[in-house]
Design a protein around this motif. Structure first.
Motif, PDB file in Angstrom:
ATOM      1  N   GLN A  76      47.537  39.596  52.251  1.00 20.10           N
ATOM      2  CA  GLN A  76      46.393  39.840  52.170  1.00 20.10           C
ATOM      3  C   GLN A  76      45.779  40.027  50.759  1.00 20.10           C
ATOM      4  O   GLN A  76      46.261  40.796  50.347  1.00 20.10           O
ATOM      5  CB  GLN A  76      45.894  41.422  52.972  1.00 20.10           C
ATOM      6  N   THR A  77      44.641  39.446  50.584  1.00 20.61           N
ATOM      7  CA  THR A  77      44.234  39.822  49.255  1.00 20.61           C
ATOM      8  C   THR A  77      43.135  40.650  49.348  1.00 20.61           C
ATOM      9  O   THR A  77      42.521  40.677  50.301  1.00 20.61           O
ATOM     10  CB  THR A  77      43.393  38.421  48.709  1.00 20.61           C
ATOM     11  N   ARG A  78      43.246  41.770  48.527  1.00 17.61           N
ATOM     12  CA  ARG A  78      42.262  42.926  48.470  1.00 17.61           C
ATOM     13  C   ARG A  78      41.473  42.856  47.084  1.00 17.61           C
ATOM     14  O   ARG A  78      42.021  42.288  46.319  1.00 17.61           O
ATOM     15  CB  ARG A  78      43.012  44.248  48.909  1.00 17.61           C
ATOM     16  N   TYR A  79      40.405  43.735  47.165  1.00 19.24           N
ATOM     17  CA  TYR A  79      39.595  43.477  45.690  1.00 19.24           C
ATOM     18  C   TYR A  79      39.089  45.220  45.731  1.00 19.24           C
ATOM     19  O   TYR A  79      38.886  45.852  46.475  1.00 19.24           O
ATOM     20  CB  TYR A  79      38.262  42.569  46.220  1.00 19.24           C
ATOM     21  N   GLU A  80      38.906  45.373  44.492  1.00 17.38           N
ATOM     22  CA  GLU A  80      38.561  46.463  44.083  1.00 17.38           C
ATOM     23  C   GLU A  80      37.734  46.407  42.784  1.00 17.38           C
ATOM     24  O   GLU A  80      37.605  45.403  42.154  1.00 17.38           O
ATOM     25  CB  GLU A  80      39.570  47.639  43.638  1.00 17.38           C
ATOM     26  N   ASN A  81      36.817  47.498  42.960  1.00 18.66           N
ATOM     27  CA  ASN A  81      35.930  47.610  41.590  1.00 18.66           C
ATOM     28  C   ASN A  81      36.396  47.983  40.375  1.00 18.66           C
ATOM     29  O   ASN A  81      37.765  48.779  40.493  1.00 18.66           O
ATOM     30  CB  ASN A  81      34.697  48.492  41.903  1.00 18.66           C
ATOM     31  N   LEU A  82      35.855  47.624  39.481  1.00 20.96           N
ATOM     32  CA  LEU A  82      36.494  47.828  38.152  1.00 20.96           C
ATOM     33  C   LEU A  82      36.395  49.506  37.926  1.00 20.96           C
ATOM     34  O   LEU A  82      35.268  49.917  38.187  1.00 20.96           O
ATOM     35  CB  LEU A  82      35.873  47.369  36.966  1.00 20.96           C
TER      36      LEU A  82
ATOM     37  N   GLY B  33      23.041  39.150  35.104  1.00 18.62           N
ATOM     38  CA  GLY B  33      23.344  38.565  33.954  1.00 18.62           C
ATOM     39  C   GLY B  33      24.308  37.486  34.056  1.00 18.62           C
ATOM     40  O   GLY B  33      24.139  36.300  33.361  1.00 18.62           O
ATOM     41  N   TYR B  34      25.322  37.650  34.762  1.00 22.55           N
ATOM     42  CA  TYR B  34      26.542  36.648  34.869  1.00 22.55           C
ATOM     43  C   TYR B  34      26.014  35.288  35.535  1.00 22.55           C
ATOM     44  O   TYR B  34      26.225  34.375  35.043  1.00 22.55           O
ATOM     45  CB  TYR B  34      27.732  37.177  35.466  1.00 22.55           C
ATOM     46  N   LEU B  35      25.203  35.448  36.616  1.00 20.61           N
ATOM     47  CA  LEU B  35      24.452  34.421  37.530  1.00 20.61           C
ATOM     48  C   LEU B  35      23.665  33.743  36.380  1.00 20.61           C
ATOM     49  O   LEU B  35      23.619  32.415  36.439  1.00 20.61           O
ATOM     50  CB  LEU B  35      23.756  35.079  38.718  1.00 20.61           C
ATOM     51  N   GLY B  36      22.837  34.429  35.698  1.00 24.97           N
ATOM     52  CA  GLY B  36      21.859  33.715  34.661  1.00 24.97           C
ATOM     53  C   GLY B  36      22.628  33.067  33.800  1.00 24.97           C
ATOM     54  O   GLY B  36      22.353  31.683  33.566  1.00 24.97           O
TER      55      GLY B  36
ATOM     56  N   LEU C 231      33.345  34.851  42.841  1.00 26.93           N
ATOM     57  CA  LEU C 231      32.424  35.045  41.807  1.00 26.93           C
ATOM     58  C   LEU C 231      32.580  36.330  41.066  1.00 26.93           C
ATOM     59  O   LEU C 231      32.456  36.351  40.001  1.00 26.93           O
ATOM     60  CB  LEU C 231      31.059  34.726  42.317  1.00 26.93           C
ATOM     61  N   LEU C 232      32.757  37.380  41.937  1.00 24.53           N
ATOM     62  CA  LEU C 232      32.656  38.779  41.203  1.00 24.53           C
ATOM     63  C   LEU C 232      34.041  38.628  40.512  1.00 24.53           C
ATOM     64  O   LEU C 232      34.239  39.447  39.611  1.00 24.53           O
ATOM     65  CB  LEU C 232      32.542  39.731  42.577  1.00 24.53           C
ATOM     66  N   THR C 233      35.193  38.063  40.960  1.00 25.65           N
ATOM     67  CA  THR C 233      36.303  38.320  40.408  1.00 25.65           C
ATOM     68  C   THR C 233      36.126  37.483  38.927  1.00 25.65           C
ATOM     69  O   THR C 233      36.646  37.712  38.028  1.00 25.65           O
ATOM     70  CB  THR C 233      37.544  37.616  41.227  1.00 25.65           C
ATOM     71  N   GLU C 234      35.928  36.283  39.068  1.00 26.29           N
ATOM     72  CA  GLU C 234      35.594  35.478  37.856  1.00 26.29           C
ATOM     73  C   GLU C 234      34.592  36.214  36.699  1.00 26.29           C
ATOM     74  O   GLU C 234      34.735  36.231  35.464  1.00 26.29           O
ATOM     75  CB  GLU C 234      34.809  34.179  38.019  1.00 26.29           C
ATOM     76  N   SER C 235      33.677  37.035  37.198  1.00 25.15           N
ATOM     77  CA  SER C 235      32.704  37.672  36.437  1.00 25.15           C
ATOM     78  C   SER C 235      33.458  38.980  35.733  1.00 25.15           C
ATOM     79  O   SER C 235      32.506  39.567  35.038  1.00 25.15           O
ATOM     80  CB  SER C 235      31.434  38.136  37.248  1.00 25.15           C
ATOM     81  N   GLY C 236      34.625  39.144  36.291  1.00 23.19           N
ATOM     82  CA  GLY C 236      35.022  40.560  35.760  1.00 23.19           C
ATOM     83  C   GLY C 236      34.710  41.705  36.384  1.00 23.19           C
ATOM     84  O   GLY C 236      35.193  42.905  36.070  1.00 23.19           O
ATOM     85  N   LEU C 237      33.968  41.602  37.443  1.00 19.60           N
ATOM     86  CA  LEU C 237      33.398  42.853  38.435  1.00 19.60           C
ATOM     87  C   LEU C 237      33.991  43.383  39.445  1.00 19.60           C
ATOM     88  O   LEU C 237      34.215  44.437  39.766  1.00 19.60           O
ATOM     89  CB  LEU C 237      31.881  42.341  38.911  1.00 19.60           C
ATOM     90  N   ALA C 238      35.004  42.437  39.759  1.00 14.69           N
ATOM     91  CA  ALA C 238      36.133  42.680  41.002  1.00 14.69           C
ATOM     92  C   ALA C 238      37.288  42.301  40.313  1.00 14.69           C
ATOM     93  O   ALA C 238      37.544  41.521  39.836  1.00 14.69           O
ATOM     94  CB  ALA C 238      35.937  42.060  42.081  1.00 14.69           C
TER      95      ALA C 238
END
Ligand code: ZN
Ligand code: ZN
Length: 147
Positions: free
Chosen positions: A86-92, A16-19, A70-77
């Motif tokens: 170190q930058t780390r990522y996690e799921n909402l 949806g976000y990519l769209g 992209l995932l961070t911008e979309s709010g998914l990460a």
């Protein structure tokens, strides 16, 4: 919710976000996103790259970096820095917001949620006339084993 339905729901959100952004899905990006959506911890770009490379060796660091941006911008990460560079990522989290306490010796990270702290922060922001969208609370110190 099962892992599969959670991953599928996250992939749908990403689509949806990519769209909206007018971006096309690419198979490499899908694979990276899929691998990330399955993680349940705080993962660095190197660790994520390692996981994706097990199934697809042609994926490179730059693609992983761009996908996570992209995932961070979309709010998914959620992007996290725990003070070791170190930058780390996690799921909402499915179960809502949490904060972190970090051991500066062994790098152990523990998640916690404390309603009193959350309420106090909301109250403080309100007094200062702020509408808060997000926050990060990180406590640093030594864990039981390292103290
Ligand atoms: Zn919090
Ligand atoms: Zn420790």
């Amino acid at each position: 919710m099962s892992v599969k339905s959670t991953v599928n729901a996250r992939m749908e959100k990403l689509k949806g976000y990519l769209g909206e952004k007018g971006l096309k899905a690419t198979s490499q990006r899908d694979r990276i996103a899929d691998a990330f959506f399955r993680t349940t911890t705080h993962i660095s770009l190197e660790e994520l790259l390692k996981r994706v490379k097990r199934k697809n060796s042609s994926v490179g660091y730059a693609t992983v970096y761009r996908t996570m941006k992209l995932l961070t911008e979309s709010g998914l990460a959620l992007e996290r820095q725990f003070g070791d560079g170190q930058t780390r990522y996690e799921n909402l989290p499915e179960d809502g917001h949490h904060d972190h306490i970090i051991c500066i010796k062994c790098s152990m990270i523990v998640e916690f949620h404390n309603k009193k702290i959350e309420d106090l922060q909301a109250e403080t922001a309100k007094k200062l006339g702020f509408k808060v969208l997000n926050h990060k609370l990180e406590l640093y110190g030594y864990c039981r084993d390292c103290a």
